[in-house]
Design an enzyme around this catalytic site. Structure first.
Site, PDB file in Angstrom:
ATOM      1  N   LYS A  22       0.835  -1.212   0.000  1.00  0.00           N
ATOM      2  CA  LYS A  22       0.000   0.000   0.000  1.00  0.00           C
ATOM      3  C   LYS A  22       0.864   1.253   0.000  1.00  0.00           C
ATOM      4  O   LYS A  22       0.582   2.225  -0.717  1.00  0.00           O
ATOM      5  CB  LYS A  22      -0.907  -0.007   1.225  1.00  0.00           C
ATOM      6  N   ASN A  23       1.922   1.261   0.793  1.00  0.00           N
ATOM      7  CA  ASN A  23       2.762   2.446   0.919  1.00  0.00           C
ATOM      8  C   ASN A  23       3.654   2.676  -0.289  1.00  0.00           C
ATOM      9  O   ASN A  23       4.275   3.741  -0.398  1.00  0.00           O
ATOM     10  CB  ASN A  23       3.609   2.342   2.190  1.00  0.00           C
ATOM     11  N   ARG A  93      -4.538  10.909   3.386  1.00  0.00           N
ATOM     12  CA  ARG A  93      -3.291  11.625   3.682  1.00  0.00           C
ATOM     13  C   ARG A  93      -2.331  11.557   2.503  1.00  0.00           C
ATOM     14  O   ARG A  93      -1.602  12.504   2.219  1.00  0.00           O
ATOM     15  CB  ARG A  93      -2.631  11.039   4.927  1.00  0.00           C
ATOM     16  N   ASP A 117      -5.480   9.203   8.830  1.00  0.00           N
ATOM     17  CA  ASP A 117      -5.344   9.004  10.268  1.00  0.00           C
ATOM     18  C   ASP A 117      -4.723  10.218  10.946  1.00  0.00           C
ATOM     19  O   ASP A 117      -3.657  10.683  10.543  1.00  0.00           O
ATOM     20  CB  ASP A 117      -4.464   7.782  10.558  1.00  0.00           C
ATOM     21  N   ASP A 305       3.713   1.149  11.912  1.00  0.00           N
ATOM     22  CA  ASP A 305       2.448   0.636  11.378  1.00  0.00           C
ATOM     23  C   ASP A 305       2.031  -0.685  12.024  1.00  0.00           C
ATOM     24  O   ASP A 305       0.879  -1.096  11.879  1.00  0.00           O
ATOM     25  CB  ASP A 305       2.542   0.446   9.858  1.00  0.00           C
TER      26      ASP A 305
END
Length: 418
Positions: A22-23, A93, A117, A305
């Protein structure tokens, strides 16, 4: 908002294959806006955050094929605006990653306050300072508005913190600037390296990826590129904790062993029977022991995370563990509600929590206040006696694809309730 109803107390077992990181997906999608040529990304995770970013770039003029699959073909022949949809920006974000490409293609960028978040506590000061070093100037407008009246210019600069998205923002802008750049105190995470590799495939010269100093030599014109995303080691670690906390056995495939060992190291210290070779994480039933301290760190330290998940796991370990997340405030606050599940927790301050175990957890209604603590609370509910409800489920689906289907495939008794 949807809820996930969980009937806990079952050992979960089976196999899970993780999708792309995802990152990595978010900065790579943003990088596609740096060129008017087609790009192709494969092994893209099918998650809500990716969907939101795709909506944002489509609204800016990109053409996207393959949505809903793991392979995306993206081309942005023209960028028709410099103001991404503020409603969508407020959900993500990672929308901050659009600043560099918009400055490069349009000469200006007007971004509302990014969501995600803890938006009020996670500033983008480092990102804006990097863009300023590269020639961008602030505009007196609401949100984060900048322009580059003379174009982006290569520069040598030091980041105030080794921020991952700050480093990625700097890389995206520097790759399209005029002249070479050097970024010092850069983040070293695998997804930063993956962005460097993609920019190299687009024609940029990059030296030092994976170190704290990265040098960029931009080409006259960035071209299209094809890239397959590496597996998501955070997701892999999450499934490993699910196996451990339910005393089950799960094999997780798709993430690289070199990334997994960073996660496995503190878990092994807790006496967890696990291995991470041949790009597989295998977790087996274990008698967990507390460790004196688990501390997050910049890569290759233990990732923040996963701090929520390892805190939940510590409730099942014999003894007392201090969990210290020095990077982010508020991430541990969401776990206080586990006290009503009979967990023995003491929140020292916004960065430290003491966990005493083992505790027989009891099901209850739970609030998934952010992505990672939401998954951690699901893990707690899976281990608890009785029924739990985690709400909103959409928060967790931002980063975990096909969550309900995967849980059921491992033997969990779960249902979605709208």
């Amino acid at each position: 908002m949807a809820s996930l109803r969980i009937e806990g107390g079952r050992a979960l077992s089976g196999r899970v294959a993780v999708e792309g990181n995802k990152n990595s997906a978010l900065p790579l999608i943003a990088a596609c806006l740096l060129t008017d040529q087609p790009c192709e990304l494969s092994n893209v995770p099918r998650i809500r955050d990716v969907d939101v970013l795709l909506d944002l770039i489509v609204n800016l003029g990109a053409r996207v094929e393959g949505r809903g699959t793991g392979t995306l073909r993206i081309q942005c022949a023209e960028v028709n605006g410099d103001r991404p949809d503020p409603v969508l920006v407020g959900r993500l974000r990672g929308s901050v990653l659009l600043l560099g490409p918009l400055l490069a293609r349009r000469g200006s960028a007007r971004l509302a306050q990014p969501g995600g978040d803890f938006p009020a506590r996670r500033t983008i000061v480092t990102h804006l300072e990097a863009l300023t070093a590269l020639g961008a100037r602030p505009l007196d407008e609401p949100g984060h508005a900048m322009h580059a009246p003379d174009g982006l210019k290569g520069a040598s600069f030091y980041l105030d913190e080794a921020s991952v998205t700050g480093t990625e923002t700097a890389l995206l802008a520097a790759a399209a600037a005029e002249g070479p750049s050097e970024i010092r105190h850069a983040a070293m995470e695998p997804h930063v390296v993956e962005l460097c590799e993609f920019l190299q495939d687009m024609g940029a010269g990059i030296d030092g990826a994976g170190s704290s100093t990265i040098r960029i030599q931009p080409p006259p014109r960035l071209g299209g590129a094809t890239h397959r995303l590496a597996g998501d080691y955070i997701e892999a670690g999450s499934w490993g904790v699910v196996a451990a906390i339910t005393n089950g056995e799960i094999e997780v495939t798709g993430a690289r062993s070199i990334d997994l060992e960073v996660i496995a190291a503190p878990l092994k210290r807790m006496n967890l029977d696990c291995s991470c070779d041949d790009d597989r994480l295998v977790v087996r039933p274990s008698s967990l022991h507390a460790v004196r301290r688990i501390t997050t760190g910049l890569w290759p330290g233990f990732p923040s995370d996963l701090v929520s998940l390892v805190t939940v796991l510590a409730t099942q370990a014999d003894g007392r563990t201090l969990v210290h997340d020095w990077l982010y405030e508020l991430r541990l606050f969401a776990l206080e509600q586990m006290s009503a599940m009979r967990a023995d927790l003491f929140l020292c301050d916004p960065h430290r929590i003491i966990v005493s175990g083992p505790s027989r957890l009891r099901g209850r209604a739970l609030d998934s206040r952010d992505l990672r603590s939401g998954m951690a609370l699901i893990a707690a509910a899976l281990a608890a006696e009785g029924e739990s409800r985690v709400t909103p489920l959409e928060t967790v689906e931002r980063g975990y694809a096909s969550l309900i289907e995967r849980l059921r495939s491992l033997g969990a008794q779960v249902d979605r309730e709208n």
